[in-house]
Design a protein around this motif. Structure first.
Motif, PDB file in Angstrom:
ATOM      1  N   LEU A  29      40.957  46.992-110.101  1.00 13.18           N
ATOM      2  CA  LEU A  29      39.288  46.932-109.639  1.00 13.18           C
ATOM      3  C   LEU A  29      39.493  47.684-108.126  1.00 13.18           C
ATOM      4  N   ALA A  30      40.415  47.098-107.322  1.00  8.47           N
ATOM      5  CA  ALA A  30      40.591  47.700-105.929  1.00  8.47           C
ATOM      6  C   ALA A  30      40.728  49.092-105.921  1.00  8.47           C
ATOM      7  N   ALA A  31      41.463  49.569-106.766  1.00 10.72           N
ATOM      8  CA  ALA A  31      41.593  51.007-107.053  1.00 10.72           C
ATOM      9  C   ALA A  31      40.500  51.849-107.502  1.00 10.72           C
ATOM     10  N   ALA A  32      39.565  51.092-108.005  1.00 13.76           N
ATOM     11  CA  ALA A  32      38.238  51.800-108.707  1.00 13.76           C
ATOM     12  C   ALA A  32      37.359  51.563-107.512  1.00 13.76           C
ATOM     13  N   GLY A  33      37.569  51.115-106.210  1.00 13.80           N
ATOM     14  CA  GLY A  33      36.568  51.053-105.177  1.00 13.80           C
ATOM     15  C   GLY A  33      36.299  49.774-104.795  1.00 13.80           C
ATOM     16  N   ALA A  34      36.555  48.568-105.534  1.00  9.34           N
ATOM     17  CA  ALA A  34      35.817  47.356-105.118  1.00  9.34           C
ATOM     18  C   ALA A  34      36.651  46.844-103.977  1.00  9.34           C
ATOM     19  N   ARG A  35      35.902  45.879-103.147  1.00 11.56           N
ATOM     20  CA  ARG A  35      36.700  45.060-102.403  1.00 11.56           C
ATOM     21  C   ARG A  35      36.872  43.900-103.106  1.00 11.56           C
ATOM     22  N   VAL A  36      38.321  43.359-103.053  1.00 14.18           N
ATOM     23  CA  VAL A  36      38.643  42.237-103.897  1.00 14.18           C
ATOM     24  C   VAL A  36      39.336  40.976-103.002  1.00 14.18           C
ATOM     25  N   VAL A  37      38.774  39.862-103.656  1.00 14.42           N
ATOM     26  CA  VAL A  37      39.318  38.629-103.187  1.00 14.42           C
ATOM     27  C   VAL A  37      40.370  38.272-104.208  1.00 14.42           C
ATOM     28  N   LEU A  38      41.551  37.831-103.676  1.00 14.85           N
ATOM     29  CA  LEU A  38      42.496  37.418-104.811  1.00 14.85           C
ATOM     30  C   LEU A  38      42.642  35.904-104.281  1.00 14.85           C
ATOM     31  N   ASN A  39      42.765  35.167-105.309  1.00 15.49           N
ATOM     32  CA  ASN A  39      43.010  33.861-105.454  1.00 15.49           C
ATOM     33  C   ASN A  39      44.242  33.089-106.176  1.00 15.49           C
ATOM     34  N   GLY A  40      44.720  31.942-105.528  1.00 18.16           N
ATOM     35  CA  GLY A  40      45.752  31.504-106.439  1.00 18.16           C
ATOM     36  C   GLY A  40      45.737  30.003-105.645  1.00 18.16           C
ATOM     37  N   THR A  41      46.396  29.143-106.322  1.00 18.38           N
ATOM     38  CA  THR A  41      46.469  27.920-105.751  1.00 18.38           C
ATOM     39  C   THR A  41      47.460  27.583-104.360  1.00 18.38           C
ATOM     40  N   ARG A  42      48.325  28.463-104.323  1.00 15.40           N
ATOM     41  CA  ARG A  42      49.267  28.427-103.167  1.00 15.40           C
ATOM     42  C   ARG A  42      48.987  29.739-101.995  1.00 15.40           C
ATOM     43  N   ALA A  43      48.845  29.101-100.968  1.00 17.47           N
ATOM     44  CA  ALA A  43      48.397  30.329 -99.801  1.00 17.47           C
ATOM     45  C   ALA A  43      49.507  31.225 -99.725  1.00 17.47           C
ATOM     46  N   ASP A  44      50.885  30.892 -99.831  1.00 18.29           N
ATOM     47  CA  ASP A  44      51.953  31.833 -99.559  1.00 18.29           C
ATOM     48  C   ASP A  44      51.996  32.692-100.674  1.00 18.29           C
ATOM     49  N   THR A  45      51.793  32.653-102.101  1.00 16.28           N
ATOM     50  CA  THR A  45      51.952  33.474-102.847  1.00 16.28           C
ATOM     51  C   THR A  45      50.582  34.496-103.045  1.00 16.28           C
ATOM     52  N   VAL A  46      49.360  33.788-102.544  1.00 18.35           N
ATOM     53  CA  VAL A  46      48.134  34.678-102.267  1.00 18.35           C
ATOM     54  C   VAL A  46      48.495  35.803-101.270  1.00 18.35           C
ATOM     55  N   ALA A  47      48.824  35.412-100.029  1.00 17.88           N
ATOM     56  CA  ALA A  47      49.054  36.121 -98.949  1.00 17.88           C
ATOM     57  C   ALA A  47      50.300  37.291 -99.357  1.00 17.88           C
ATOM     58  N   GLN A  48      51.168  36.871 -99.985  1.00 16.94           N
ATOM     59  CA  GLN A  48      52.231  37.982-100.354  1.00 16.94           C
ATOM     60  C   GLN A  48      51.457  39.031-101.236  1.00 16.94           C
ATOM     61  N   ALA A  49      50.821  38.656-102.216  1.00 16.34           N
ATOM     62  CA  ALA A  49      50.034  39.462-103.139  1.00 16.34           C
ATOM     63  C   ALA A  49      49.060  40.332-102.410  1.00 16.34           C
ATOM     64  N   VAL A  50      48.230  39.643-101.193  1.00 14.40           N
ATOM     65  CA  VAL A  50      47.440  40.586-100.516  1.00 14.40           C
ATOM     66  C   VAL A  50      48.074  41.642 -99.695  1.00 14.40           C
ATOM     67  N   THR A  51      49.259  41.267 -99.259  1.00 21.77           N
ATOM     68  CA  THR A  51      50.243  42.062 -98.378  1.00 21.77           C
ATOM     69  C   THR A  51      50.516  43.338 -99.407  1.00 21.77           C
TER      70      THR A  51
END
Ligand code: GCO
Length: 255
Positions: A29-51
């Motif tokens: 979805l991000a590659a299609a132009g959207a601004r994307v909010v990622l989510n998960g239960t753990r802040a560390d794995t969400v941060a890694q995915a965002v990076t």
């Protein structure tokens, strides 16, 4: 024609997107132009995915919260209200699997699967739809079901009940929200190569069963779900509502 699938100017929330199908959908979805909010239960794995996605130049952010926790979901949306973040696209992807025969299944395990795979979709979509309706600009909701929304197999009873519920919750959402120009649909993945299915992929007999039961004679990949997610998140599906699209290699089409 490409404008039909362009998500520029839209903001998408993908639940359970730190890995697996959710991560692939967030990237797509991000590659299609959207601004994307990622989510998960753990802040560390969400941060890694965002990076990982920011390093690819994609417009992504993250917020860790438990989608089964009504207050945590309300707090997340309240923060986005404060920050001026308007969720136009919701991908209800968060899900778990728990394989055990029904006669041995503890109620607590049943409830955890139902809460994560079905109730969370209601909790998050309720917050998103309230705002989409109030804004009067419509929106998109894409619930992630399964071929097990349609047919069951032994030892995944709670998952089957939840994913069957996703199919009908999607229809209920369309019944109530279509008049507000919100299109609610679902994607039903077949057997996809994910961490959740690792034990199955590594089981030679199960792997052979998947390949022999599927006319495509193979497992799918998370990336093969992206096109359908972009389609259902875009203007290309403006008159599609209450549907579940099976992305399963043809599994459900054959005996
Ligand atoms: C299982 C699998 C399936 C897949 C997928 C199939 O144990 O049968 O986990 O449920 O995860 O949902 O569509």
């Amino acid at each position: 024609m490409t404008q039909l699938f362009d998500l520029s100017g839209r903001t998408a929330l993908v639940t359970g997107s730190a890995r697996g199908i959710g991560f692939a959908l967030a990237e797509g979805l991000a590659a299609a132009g959207a601004r994307v909010v990622l989510n998960g239960t753990r802040a560390d794995t969400v941060a890694q995915a965002v990076t990982r996605l920011k390093d690819k130049g994609l417009d992504v952010h993250g917020r860790a919260f438990d989608v089964t926790d009504e207050q945590a979901v309300a707090d997340a949306f309240a923060q986005w209200d404060t920050d001026g973040i308007k969720i136009d696209i919701l991908i209800n992807n968060a899900g778990i699997q728990f394989r055990k025969p029904l006669v041995e299944l503890e109620l607590s395990d049943w409830q955890r699967v139902i809460d994560t795979n079905l109730t969370s979709a209601f909790i998050v979509a309720r917050q998103a739809a309230k705002r989409m309706i109030a804004r009067g600009a419509g929106g998109k909701i894409v619930n992630i079901g399964s071929i097990i929304s349609e047919n069951a197999r032994a030892t995944v009873g709670a998952y089957a009940a939840a994913k069957g519920g996703i199919k009908m919750l999607t229809k209920a959402m369309s019944a109530e929200w279509a008049s507000s120009n919100i299109q609610a649909n679902a994607i039903g993945p077949g057997y996809i190569l994910t961490d959740m299915n690792k034990a199955l992929v590594e089981n030679a007999a199960f792997d052979a069963w998947v390949k022999s039961s599927n006319p495509s004679q193979r497992w799918g990949t998370p990336e093969e779900l992206v096109g359908t997610a972009v389609y259902l998140s875009s203007a290309a599906s403006s008159y599609v509502n209450g549907q579940i699209i099976y992305v399963d290699g043809g599994w459900l089409a054959v005996l």
